[in-house]
Design a protein around this motif. Structure first.
Motif, PDB file in Angstrom:
ATOM      1  N   VAL A 154       0.858  -1.186   0.000  1.00  0.00           N
ATOM      2  CA  VAL A 154       0.000   0.000   0.000  1.00  0.00           C
ATOM      3  C   VAL A 154       0.895   1.237   0.000  1.00  0.00           C
ATOM      4  N   LEU A 155       0.743   2.060  -1.014  1.00  0.00           N
ATOM      5  CA  LEU A 155       1.570   3.266  -1.147  1.00  0.00           C
ATOM      6  C   LEU A 155       0.715   4.518  -0.971  1.00  0.00           C
ATOM      7  N   ILE A 156       1.385   5.643  -0.719  1.00  0.00           N
ATOM      8  CA  ILE A 156       0.711   6.942  -0.613  1.00  0.00           C
ATOM      9  C   ILE A 156       1.286   7.867  -1.678  1.00  0.00           C
ATOM     10  N   ASP A 157       0.425   8.443  -2.472  1.00  0.00           N
ATOM     11  CA  ASP A 157       0.823   9.405  -3.500  1.00  0.00           C
ATOM     12  C   ASP A 157       0.976  10.769  -2.841  1.00  0.00           C
ATOM     13  N   ARG A 158       2.223  11.193  -2.647  1.00  0.00           N
ATOM     14  CA  ARG A 158       2.465  12.450  -1.928  1.00  0.00           C
ATOM     15  C   ARG A 158       2.004  13.675  -2.720  1.00  0.00           C
ATOM     16  N   GLU A 159       1.935  13.544  -4.046  1.00  0.00           N
ATOM     17  CA  GLU A 159       1.448  14.643  -4.873  1.00  0.00           C
ATOM     18  C   GLU A 159      -0.069  14.794  -4.720  1.00  0.00           C
ATOM     19  N   TRP A 160      -0.740  13.684  -4.470  1.00  0.00           N
ATOM     20  CA  TRP A 160      -2.187  13.638  -4.539  1.00  0.00           C
ATOM     21  C   TRP A 160      -2.859  13.750  -3.178  1.00  0.00           C
TER      22      TRP A 160
END
Lengths: 256, 156
Positions: A154-160
């Motif tokens: 599970v990743l987190i999109d830091r831009e989004w």
């Protein structure tokens, strides 16, 4: 039952539209696309923690913070080590000062000295993101900023990410926190930049005792996968139905 | 329909149109469902590559061995052979290209992470040689007497 021509036509057109809507939701994929989708699932990352080997040195937490650029002195961390001391009077004392970043060097737990002769059992439990099959944190994200990759991380999109904090509240394991510098949600991602290059996660590499190991569940020859599939392992908070992928050897009932 | 009803309606429709138009420009092309589930796989695809490009800091013992084979050989005969060099010497990053000398942590606190006495029954920690910090050479550095690369030998 009477029915005017006007009403009949209305019903036919309206009903036809309603019936057509779900039909457009079906997506037919070609055999090549199906093969490509299967090829992506050759890897499913999982983690094995052997609590019987952990000595509470905290090198994993230090390595994680340095590797993943988490502010060193901020009270947030992607992985942490908990200490549980069960005394003869049946009480459980637990602490994790600074997430165990500097190791456990004091006998005192929350300022309370516990004499060795009063202790029934004591152990250290490293914790990190469980990379769940059904991640509650992803379900609640209102903007699609956190997601599950094809290999299960599970990743987190830091831009989004808009920093609303829903995911931080939703995770039953409390692994998510607000990154004080990036101003977005943050959590362990099994060192995705390392495992995808064939390296081990920073915490696994820094562990001198082999208490932490990474596994590919889709590879039956992976030695760690063999342990997970053939030995007695447990997961945290199974009752939440999140299907966690961090497995524990020697997990005690007092661990929360 | 009356004007006072129609006017706000046009404004509302215009706003919806504007938002839909803005969406076309603001949502990246690769944003969508990439996987079996809308619930878990609704994301910006290029973010996976962005995470893969995150810089690696800890290079591992094999990388250290390329130049410091002598030190690695010393640790091989010692109970400290299981410890990663970078646990004490700090993350290598692109050493020696970017950092010529890695700052070695010789603090007592570093050794005490494993060697501070905690008497816990049936716990791997109790198997390690341990001291009570306040009773053991309080003002000396551990490395004055103990060789961290091979603690069975005296300090270098």
């Amino acid at each position: 039952m009477s029915c005017s021509r006007r009403q009949f036509l209305k019903d036919v057109v309206g009903g036809g539209l309603v019936a057509a809507l779900p039909a457009s939701a079906f997506v037919f994929i070609s055999s090549d696309e199906a093969k490509a989708a299967l090829a992506e699932t050759k890897v499913r990352w999982a983690f094995l923690v052997d609590t019987t080997k952990c000595t509470g040195c905290g090198f994993c937490v230090t390595a994680c913070k340095n590797e993943n650029e988490i502010p060193f002195d901020a009270p947030v961390t992607r992985t942490w080590v908990e200490r549980y001391v069960v005394t003869k009077d049946g009480q459980t004392h637990a602490d994790s000062p600074m997430g165990g970043r500097d190791g456990f060097t004091q006998r005192e737990i929350h300022g309370q000295e516990i004499e060795p002769e009063d202790i029934d059992k004591a152990y250290f439990v490293p914790k990190l993101c469980n990379q769940c099959d059904n991640p509650a944190c992803v379900q609640v994200c209102p903007v699609g900023a956190t997601y599950q990759t094809p290999d299960g991380v599970v990743l987190i999109d830091r831009e989004w990410c808009i920093g609303c904090g829903y995911c931080i509240m939703a995770c039953p394991y409390g692994v998510r926190f607000f990154h004080p510098v990036k101003k977005v949600a943050d959590k362990c991602n099994f060192c995705y930049h390392r495992i995808t290059k064939g390296l081990q996660p920073a915490c696994v590499q820094s562990c001198a005792f082999g208490a932490r190991r990474i596994a590919n569940l889709r590879d039956p020859d992976d030695p760690v996968t063999k342990i997970i599939t053939t030995e007695r392992v447990a997961v945290l908070k199974d009752e939440y139905g999140t299907k966690p992928n961090v497995f524990y050897i020697g997990l005690d009932e007092n661990v929360r | 329909m009356k004007r006072h009803v129609l006017h706000p309606l046009w404004v509302a429709i215009g706003l919806v149109g504007l938002i839909l138009l803005a969406r076309v420009f603001m949502v990246p092309d690769d944003f969508g469902v990439h996987g079996p589930s809308f619930t878990y796989n609704y994301y910006r695809l290029s973010n996976i590559q962005e995470w893969k490009n995150f810089p690696v800091k800890y290079r591992g013992k094999e990388s250290c061995a390329e130049c410091h084979e002598d030190k690695i050989r010393m640790t091989r005969r010692s109970p400290h052979k299981r410890i990663e060099c970078e646990n004490c010497h700090g993350p290598a990053l692109d050493h020696p290209d970017d950092i010529e000398f890695l700052p070695t942590n010789q603090d007592r606190a570093l050794c005490l992470r494993c060697h501070a006495s905690l008497e816990y029954p049936n716990n791997a920690r109790s198997d390690l040689p341990a001291i009570v910090d306040r009773h053991h050479k309080r003002n000396r550095a551990c490395v004055d007497c103990h060789n961290p690369h091979n603690p069975r030998e005296d300090a270098e």
